[in-house]
Enzyme design. Sequence first.
Site, PDB file in Angstrom:
ATOM      1  N   ASP A   1       5.942  32.763  21.397  1.00  5.89           N
ATOM      2  CA  ASP A   1       5.149  31.756  20.682  1.00  5.89           C
ATOM      3  C   ASP A   1       6.060  30.969  19.742  1.00  5.89           C
ATOM      4  O   ASP A   1       5.726  30.730  18.591  1.00  5.89           O
ATOM      5  CB  ASP A   1       4.005  32.430  19.924  1.00  5.89           C
ATOM      6  CG  ASP A   1       2.955  31.406  19.455  1.00  5.89           C
ATOM      7  OD1 ASP A   1       2.859  30.335  20.089  1.00  5.89           O
ATOM      8  OD2 ASP A   1       2.257  31.680  18.467  1.00  5.89           O
TER       9      ASP A   1
ATOM     10  N   PHE B   1      -6.611  37.269  12.978  1.00  7.61           N
ATOM     11  CA  PHE B   1      -6.597  38.706  12.696  1.00  7.61           C
ATOM     12  C   PHE B   1      -5.873  39.072  11.423  1.00  7.61           C
ATOM     13  O   PHE B   1      -5.889  40.228  11.016  1.00  7.61           O
ATOM     14  CB  PHE B   1      -5.973  39.454  13.879  1.00  7.61           C
ATOM     15  CG  PHE B   1      -6.858  39.423  15.087  1.00  7.61           C
ATOM     16  CD1 PHE B   1      -7.961  40.257  15.172  1.00  7.61           C
ATOM     17  CD2 PHE B   1      -6.606  38.536  16.114  1.00  7.61           C
ATOM     18  CE1 PHE B   1      -8.800  40.216  16.264  1.00  7.61           C
ATOM     19  CE2 PHE B   1      -7.450  38.482  17.216  1.00  7.61           C
ATOM     20  CZ  PHE B   1      -8.542  39.323  17.293  1.00  7.61           C
TER      21      PHE B   1
ATOM     22  N   ASP C   1       6.454  35.801  12.546  1.00  4.70           N
ATOM     23  CA  ASP C   1       5.286  36.018  13.381  1.00  4.70           C
ATOM     24  C   ASP C   1       5.594  36.404  14.822  1.00  4.70           C
ATOM     25  O   ASP C   1       5.610  35.556  15.719  1.00  4.70           O
ATOM     26  CB  ASP C   1       4.381  34.769  13.375  1.00  4.70           C
ATOM     27  CG  ASP C   1       2.930  35.177  13.564  1.00  4.70           C
ATOM     28  OD1 ASP C   1       2.716  36.321  14.023  1.00  4.70           O
ATOM     29  OD2 ASP C   1       2.038  34.386  13.255  1.00  4.70           O
TER      30      ASP C   1
ATOM     31  N   LYS D   1       7.554  27.990  18.034  1.00  4.94           N
ATOM     32  CA  LYS D   1       7.147  26.615  17.703  1.00  4.94           C
ATOM     33  C   LYS D   1       7.560  26.378  16.246  1.00  4.94           C
ATOM     34  O   LYS D   1       7.748  27.355  15.505  1.00  4.94           O
ATOM     35  CB  LYS D   1       5.640  26.434  17.887  1.00  4.94           C
ATOM     36  CG  LYS D   1       4.829  27.449  17.118  1.00  4.94           C
ATOM     37  CD  LYS D   1       3.368  27.361  17.422  1.00  4.94           C
ATOM     38  CE  LYS D   1       2.648  28.512  16.732  1.00  4.94           C
ATOM     39  NZ  LYS D   1       1.252  28.600  17.017  1.00  4.94           N
TER      40      LYS D   1
ATOM     41  N   ASN E   1       6.281  28.452  13.304  1.00 10.05           N
ATOM     42  CA  ASN E   1       6.737  29.841  13.155  1.00 10.05           C
ATOM     43  C   ASN E   1       8.167  29.931  12.651  1.00 10.05           C
ATOM     44  O   ASN E   1       8.746  31.011  12.616  1.00 10.05           O
ATOM     45  CB  ASN E   1       6.641  30.584  14.495  1.00 10.05           C
ATOM     46  CG  ASN E   1       5.239  31.050  14.769  1.00 10.05           C
ATOM     47  OD1 ASN E   1       4.443  31.175  13.850  1.00 10.05           O
ATOM     48  ND2 ASN E   1       4.931  31.290  16.030  1.00 10.05           N
TER      49      ASN E   1
ATOM     50  N   THR F   1       1.376  28.193  22.266  1.00  4.13           N
ATOM     51  CA  THR F   1       0.803  26.866  22.069  1.00  4.13           C
ATOM     52  C   THR F   1       1.186  26.004  23.272  1.00  4.13           C
ATOM     53  O   THR F   1       2.364  25.930  23.601  1.00  4.13           O
ATOM     54  CB  THR F   1       1.377  26.270  20.767  1.00  4.13           C
ATOM     55  OG1 THR F   1       1.343  27.300  19.796  1.00  4.13           O
ATOM     56  CG2 THR F   1       0.625  25.076  20.286  1.00  4.13           C
TER      57      THR F   1
END
Length: 445
Positions: free
Chosen positions: A137, A24, A155, A139, A142, A177
């Site tokens: 999220d 996006f 993010d 990880k 990021n 993830t």
Amino acid sequence: MNGNNNRMRVGKYELGKTLGEGTFAKVKFAKNLDTGESVAIKVLDKDKILKHKMVQQIKREISTMKLVKHPYIVQLLEVMASKTKIYIVLEYVTGGELFDKIVSTWSRLIENDARRYFQQLIDAVDYCHSRNVYHRDLKPENLLVDANGNLKISDFGLSALPQQCRADGLLHTTCGTPNYVAPEVINDKGYHGATADLWSCGVILFVLMAGYLPFDEQNLMTLYKKIYRAEFTCPSFFSSGARRLIMKILDPNPKTRITAAQIYQNDWFKKGYSPAKFDKDMDINLDDIDAVFSESTDYMVTEERGVKPPAMNAFELISLSRGLNLSGLFETREQDRGPQKESRFTSTKPANEIISTIEKAAKPLGFNVQKRDYKMKLQADKHGRKGHLSVATEVFEVAPSLFMVELRKKGGDTLEYHNFYRDLSKGLQDIVWRSEKDGNSSPIK
Ligand code: ADE
């Protein structure tokens, strides 16, 4: 980026190369042309967001990013919109992804370095949790590193504020993830954002120190099974302190898993730890977020693909200019120079207006006009004494809103050039501010 070339401009920002791309959004490097500051701009397509019914999620993402101001979190600077796009302006982080440090440099981090990043990660994540913001999220991809080697979490695309909690007070969307996701997120019996984020921090600590994942299976069901049971083995080079802490974080039962408060008390964690210092009580204004999703023209910016006139530095300017009254420095006498084949004037009008005025003035004098960016070639239709008179013009930016226009004879007779320039000047009176033919500095009249 030097500001001269064919770049896209959005408001006061000049867009550069793409830093990253997702479903996006695209993240682009950009420069604030007012301050020279580098930024990263997340570009979202309004149509795509509407089509996928993502307005609420994106609004939440932006509000979340505004709510969290922490030295180890990528700062949202402002939000803008055009008719078709939303632009999220972010602090630019120069050091790249933390993940790259593991993959390319040493294959794993030495324990002290891993600990320092982990301490910064817990600092930032716990700060978010204190504001009821959960990342969901987390990880290494990021996690960015700044010029000082400090962590910056980026993010918040999937972060959830408490309004996504159901009546049971638990979060319910499976995201993130798989390798980094907590077991209770996978089985979707509802989970607490804070304990689930801490699990991901545990996986990140393992990866930083080992150079590989604690749970890694080709088959998704096998992977999930290993995660449910927390089936992993620490490599022998992990210190016993690190091993004990990781075991307490990667506890499959969220109720008995170590909390952030307990991590701060852990001996291995405490070594060399100092909490980040920052101003916790800053005013946060969320007005722009509603505005960019509405038809409101507040925070609306225009996009233009513009070729800017080249900038002229002080040395070039001094060596060239007589009309700016700087000529005393390098002046040569008229008779030493021979007849002038160049003319210059300055203008405070916009560069595109200068170009179009020259074009309008030259055409009735029998000149063919070719334009390219901020250069023009004027060619006489008629044959003169020494062939067709040909004149090159170029617009230079001397300072914001001050341009220098140079006309140079390229071919033909010099006297014809003088006559042409005299005639052309009559058509340029509205745009000329100072002309060198005016005896240095009096406005042309
Ligand atoms: N890639 C994604 N976001 C970024 C940022 N804020 N700075 C640098 N690179 C990025």
